[in-house]
Design an enzyme around this catalytic site. Sequence first.
Site, PDB file in Angstrom:
ATOM      1  CD  GLU A 165      15.728  22.353  24.187  1.00 47.30           C
ATOM      2  OE1 GLU A 165      15.117  22.196  25.272  1.00 47.30           O
ATOM      3  OE2 GLU A 165      15.444  21.707  23.171  1.00 47.30           O
ATOM      4  CG  HIS A 168      11.009  23.785  26.178  1.00 47.82           C
ATOM      5  ND1 HIS A 168       9.651  23.600  26.063  1.00 47.82           N
ATOM      6  CD2 HIS A 168      11.564  23.127  25.125  1.00 47.82           C
ATOM      7  CE1 HIS A 168       9.400  22.866  24.996  1.00 47.82           C
ATOM      8  NE2 HIS A 168      10.539  22.570  24.404  1.00 47.82           N
ATOM      9  CD  GLU A 256       8.912  20.032  22.110  1.00 47.71           C
ATOM     10  OE1 GLU A 256       9.748  20.623  21.404  1.00 47.71           O
ATOM     11  OE2 GLU A 256       9.098  19.766  23.303  1.00 47.71           O
TER      12      GLU A 256
END
Length: 397
Positions: A165, A168, A256
């Site tokens: 995360e 990201h 992803e």
Amino acid sequence: MQAFGLYTHIRANRIRSGFLIAGLFLLVYVMVFAGALIVEAFAYDEPPLGVMLARAFNDLVASFPWATIAALVWLFIAYQFNRGLIALATGAHAVTRQEEPKLYQLLENLCISRGLTMPRLYIMESPVLNAFASGMNEKQYTVTVTRGLMEALDDQELEAVLAHELTHIRNGDVRLMVVAVVIAGVISFFGELLFRGLTRMSFGSARPRMPRSSSNGDRKGGGGAAFAAILIALALIALSWLLSQVIRFALSRSREYLADAGAVELTKNPDAMISALLKIEGRGELPSAPSAVMEMCIDNPRSGFTDLFATHPSIASRVDRLVRFGGGRMPELPPAPPAGPADGGTDANSEPQAGPWGTAVPDNASQQPAPGQTSSQSQGSIPRGPWGPLFPPGGGR
């Protein structure tokens, strides 16, 4: 993917994402053109189709600044209130170091190792296994994990998910996904308005005028042209909506793999990322979360009926890439339970156990003499392997 090529992939992906976002904005103007074409189809002067198309284009040019301002206002609202709206939709709440010291320290250590600003940490009190990042700037960035994820994963696996995360955020994915969701929402909202307006006009007093007969008996090209214009507008609306969804899903899928690779780069532990993904697979459904939030999660079980509408690549393909390019290994399966009694022996009176490929052979089957053959004849000094004698009796080496 190899570490030396990771940043090249990230840079190329950002360029492609910029074109995709530009395509989303272009679809907004296609929707405006479709709306203008519907309005022209209901005009009372009954022009031919070519005239209606030209007028609709002029209407698009005249409304271009207003359409742009409307889209930017929508983005500004999302920019200011996205974190609160997401927290409200998911029921997540912020936690401090004192409330969740282990989780907070894992995330803080990752941020320190890369010199990143510590995002806010949120927790969803849900038994499912999932996590996502959100926010538009450093003051808004958040990482949200579920309670079920914290309980199911060990420290190394949880660190890998947090690194995923955090990647990201570092790559600008969360900001881009918020923009994509907002623009796609504008297209969906505007398309619904056009459909509703068209339905009301079709069944109300304002209907497309049928062609009227002129004094010399010729017909002006109104009714058929109006119907054709409406069909063209409906096709543009449907195509714009479909492409907006495909672009959203393409943005999510392409990121992803890079986030998985970034997590390996941060933690230097591909095996932890692999085992975390395998534990999360099929257990990440958040029933109360909107689809826009699920697209930001580490796994989204809400896949469409084809890969075209899947927001995430499959866990199997992500694990495969981590094994092939990230240096990871598939976790070993637990040993199969013994076929005999609890003490591990073989019960002479029990039937052979059936295995996945037929009847299982007892462990001591290789030591049983064949009919008419003594034990010494069957065994002798013949070396045996897991599938029988390495050399046939009487055969040479």
